[in-house]
Every structure is written in C-alpha cells, then in structure tokens.
Scaffold this active site. Structure first.
Site, PDB file in Angstrom:
ATOM      1  N   GLU A  54       0.805  -1.146   0.132  1.00 28.45           N
ATOM      2  CA  GLU A  54      -0.102   0.120  -0.009  1.00 28.45           C
ATOM      3  C   GLU A  54       1.025   1.285  -0.047  1.00 28.45           C
ATOM      4  O   GLU A  54       0.392   2.225  -0.763  1.00 28.45           O
ATOM      5  CB  GLU A  54      -1.003   0.041   1.404  1.00 28.45           C
ATOM      6  N   ASP A  68      -6.327   8.152  -0.167  1.00 25.27           N
ATOM      7  CA  ASP A  68      -5.886   7.130   0.774  1.00 25.27           C
ATOM      8  C   ASP A  68      -4.681   7.725   1.249  1.00 25.27           C
ATOM      9  O   ASP A  68      -3.751   8.502   1.001  1.00 25.27           O
ATOM     10  CB  ASP A  68      -5.404   5.806   0.396  1.00 25.27           C
TER      11      ASP A  68
END
Length: 147
Positions: A54, A68
């Site tokens: 991520e 995000d």
C-alpha cells in the site's frame, strides 16, 4: 553571504519540523504493530504485507487519486476527514495518519478490519492489495523478526 546561509538553515529547519514522516523496515513495522496490540503472527505478517504494497512502509504516503492516507492507506471517503476537524468512520483527521507514530493508523485499521469482517467475513478485503499480494500465509514477512 551570511544572510543566505542563515536563510538556507532556517528553511531546512522548518522542513525538518514539517516532515514528520518515517519509512519503516518490515520487522520494525511488525514490532510497532505488536506494541499496538496485534500479536497474532499470521495477522502481523498480513498487515506487514499490506503496508509494503500500500505505501512501501512510508507513513507520509498519500494517494491523491484514491484519497488514501498513511502507511496503511486509509481512505478519506469513509474513514478519515480531510477537513480541519476529526470525522467519518474513525473520527480522525486524515493528516493524523501521516506522522511517525502508526498508532492512529492501527486504531483506524482495526475498526475497518472489524467492520469489513462483519460484512464480508474477511476484514483484510478492505485493502485492495490484499487479494493480489497478501492473501494466504504471509508469515514470511516476519519470519526473521525478533518479536
């Protein structure tokens, strides 16, 4: 010339204060997770894998396309507020996910995990990288760690 040096020093000092970020090593991240109450080895491995794919373990990671934030890439649409006040599912500001401490990230990630597990049976499916990179036994990420 002295004024120029002083100016550069001041700017550099401000940047150091503003850049409250850290890039973890895998074992360092797993150890920090353990301090935040995640002690199950399989979960430690999976969380470590998720952080790798991520954010590459960068606490200051922001994906401007998806919204995000942080080392676990927590989404601003549902979980954190981009305004100056805390809000959404985790009742936090997204900017609080960008510091050296992973405590806010882990606290919010636990909520996301629990909610997703309640809905789908597997809490990790809230993270896009999970199915592609982190499904199954991921203890290899922490096999050499002193936890």
């Amino acid at each position: 010339m002295t004024l120029k040096v002083l100016s550069v020093f001041i700017i550099f000092s401000i940047l150091l204060i503003v850049c409250d970020c850290k890039t973890y090593l895998p074992c360092e991240f797993a150890s920090a997770l353990k301090k935040e109450g995640i002690t199950n080895r399989k979960q430690l491995g999976t969380w470590t894998c998720i952080a790798k794919y991520e954010s590459n373990f960068n606490t200051k990671a922001i994906n401007s396309k998806s919204g995000d934030y942080g080392i676990l890439q927590i989404n601003s649409k549902y979980w954190c507020s981009t305004s100056s006040t805390a809000g959404k599912g985790c009742n936090i500001r997204c900017s609080s996910l960008l510091g050296d401490s992973i405590r806010p990230d882990v606290t919010c990630a636990k909520k996301i995990y629990a909610e997703t597990k309640r809905i789908s049976g597997d809490g990790f499916t809230a993270w896009v990288v999970y199915k592609k990179y982190c499904l199954g036994d991921q203890t290899k990420w922490i096999s050499k760690c002193k936890l």
